[in-house]
Design an enzyme around this catalytic site. Structure first.
Site, PDB file in Angstrom:
ATOM      1  N   ILE A 106       0.858  -1.188   0.000  1.00 58.39           N
ATOM      2  CA  ILE A 106       0.000   0.000   0.000  1.00 58.39           C
ATOM      3  C   ILE A 106       0.894   1.237   0.000  1.00 58.39           C
ATOM      4  O   ILE A 106       1.728   1.411   0.890  1.00 58.39           O
ATOM      5  CB  ILE A 106      -0.933   0.003   1.229  1.00 58.39           C
ATOM      6  CG1 ILE A 106      -1.943  -1.143   1.131  1.00 58.39           C
ATOM      7  CG2 ILE A 106      -1.636   1.357   1.365  1.00 58.39           C
ATOM      8  CD1 ILE A 106      -2.930  -1.039  -0.026  1.00 58.39           C
ATOM      9  N   LYS A 107       0.718   2.089  -1.006  1.00 56.19           N
ATOM     10  CA  LYS A 107       1.532   3.301  -1.115  1.00 56.19           C
ATOM     11  C   LYS A 107       0.864   4.460  -0.385  1.00 56.19           C
ATOM     12  O   LYS A 107      -0.325   4.721  -0.562  1.00 56.19           O
ATOM     13  CB  LYS A 107       1.738   3.685  -2.587  1.00 56.19           C
ATOM     14  CG  LYS A 107       2.758   2.836  -3.305  1.00 56.19           C
ATOM     15  CD  LYS A 107       2.924   3.265  -4.754  1.00 56.19           C
ATOM     16  CE  LYS A 107       3.847   4.443  -4.894  1.00 56.19           C
ATOM     17  NZ  LYS A 107       4.065   4.774  -6.332  1.00 56.19           N
ATOM     18  N   LEU A 108       1.655   5.132   0.415  1.00 50.06           N
ATOM     19  CA  LEU A 108       1.202   6.297   1.180  1.00 50.06           C
ATOM     20  C   LEU A 108       2.250   7.394   1.052  1.00 50.06           C
ATOM     21  O   LEU A 108       3.449   7.113   1.025  1.00 50.06           O
ATOM     22  CB  LEU A 108       1.049   5.939   2.660  1.00 50.06           C
ATOM     23  CG  LEU A 108      -0.027   4.915   3.026  1.00 50.06           C
ATOM     24  CD1 LEU A 108       0.360   4.171   4.289  1.00 50.06           C
ATOM     25  CD2 LEU A 108      -1.367   5.614   3.214  1.00 50.06           C
TER      26      LEU A 108
END
Length: 317
Positions: free
Chosen positions: A131-133
């Protein structure tokens, strides 16, 4: 005679920075990364039309509220593209949380879990997803919580050492320090317009982060991103991972010759400092005008492309 892409793979895991399935088939990367801009570009490819139609049809089944349908369809499209890519890469797909949530920890966690559920429902386990944040303080806190729940994260839009340190201390799986965008800033804001690869400020930044992580025994993966030329890539040979756009993968594959490893660490592991506090993080990050500009700009750009994607989806509902 070996080519430079094959040679690079000896030292570094090569990741494709694209949503283009044809490029995956050609260069056979280990992993792939996407972001709102890449999803928007991919959505223009005719072969992807069925993925868009599926996302729209699915969203209509979930809700009668048009605004919610747009959100659902946009999430589903990102996952649909990820699912296609996962048929071609043996490793992981990185899918990004809506950039407009970059300063909201709880909303970021909720969106991450939503994306994970869509992958899980399609039969994909968590160990194939990142998951990219955005590497804001709030994004890093969201990642810290998600990691504790078995959801690995890729912290992106990383430009300052303070961001890198906070990510390592939060135990995030992977960071994506941006090389080319750092170079862009220095070219635009200083008198120096040309840099040899070894003195490229983006290369120097990633090299310093890599050394710091290794000498303090942090397991967070360093994945250099956002390259402007193959010189930057070759100077970072030995970095844990590098995510590279198809045009540069092509250039590497067509360049003959072995390359040498530039990054490695064989020294002793040192004691870690006390964890950075929020006020220290904000102050240290603020002291780096390049990082302040580029983080804010990156979030704005991803948000604009997210809104363009939502408009495109909305026109189909």
């Amino acid at each position: 005679m070996t080519d430079k892409l094959t040679s690079l793979r000896q030292y570094t895991t090569v990741v494709a920075d694209t949503g283009d399935i044809a490029a995956m088939k050609l260069y056979q990367p280990q992993d792939a990364t996407t972001n709102p801009s890449l999803i928007l570009n991919a959505a223009q490819i005719p072969e992807y039309r069925k993925l868009i139609d599926d996302a729209v049809a699915w969203a209509k089944q979930q809700s009668n509220d048009r605004a919610q349908q747009i959100v659902d369809a946009t999430d589903k499209l990102a996952v649909n593209i990820g699912l296609e890519i996962l048929k071609l890469v043996p490793g992981r797909i990185s899918t990004e949380v809506d950039a407009r949530l970059s300063y909201d920890t709880e909303a970021s966690i909720a969106k991450a879990k939503r994306l994970i559920k869509l992958y899980n429902d399609a039969g994909i386990s968590n160990d194939r997803i990142l998951i990219k944040l955005a590497s804001t303080w709030q994004g890093i806190r969201a990642a810290e919580q998600l990691e504790k729940e078995g959801i690995n994260c890729n912290l992106t839009l990383l430009f300052s050492f303070a961001q890198a340190r906070a990510c390592a201390e939060a135990g995030v799986f992977l960071i994506s320090p941006f090389v080319g965008r750092i170079l862009d800033w220095y070219k635009a804001n200083t008198d120096k317009k040309e840099y040899a690869p070894a003195e490229d400020p983006g290369v120097v930044s990633v090299s310093e982060i890599y050394q710091y992580y290794k000498e303090h025994g942090y397991e967070t993966v360093v994945m250099g991103a956002s390259f402007r030329n193959i010189g930057e890539i070759l100077e970072l040979a030995g970095c844990d991972r590098l995510t590279i756009a198809p045009t540069l993968l092509k250039e590497l594959a067509e360049s003959e010759g072995a390359i040498e490893r530039k990054l490695s660490y064989t020294g002793e592991v040192k004691a870690r400092p006390a964890r950075i506090t929020e006020s220290e993080f904000l102050w240290q990050h603020n002291q780096d005008p390049m990082a302040v500009d580029k983080l804010a700009e990156g979030i704005r750009k991803f948000a604009i492309d997210q809104e363009k994607l939502e408009k495109m989806i909305g026109d189909l509902l």
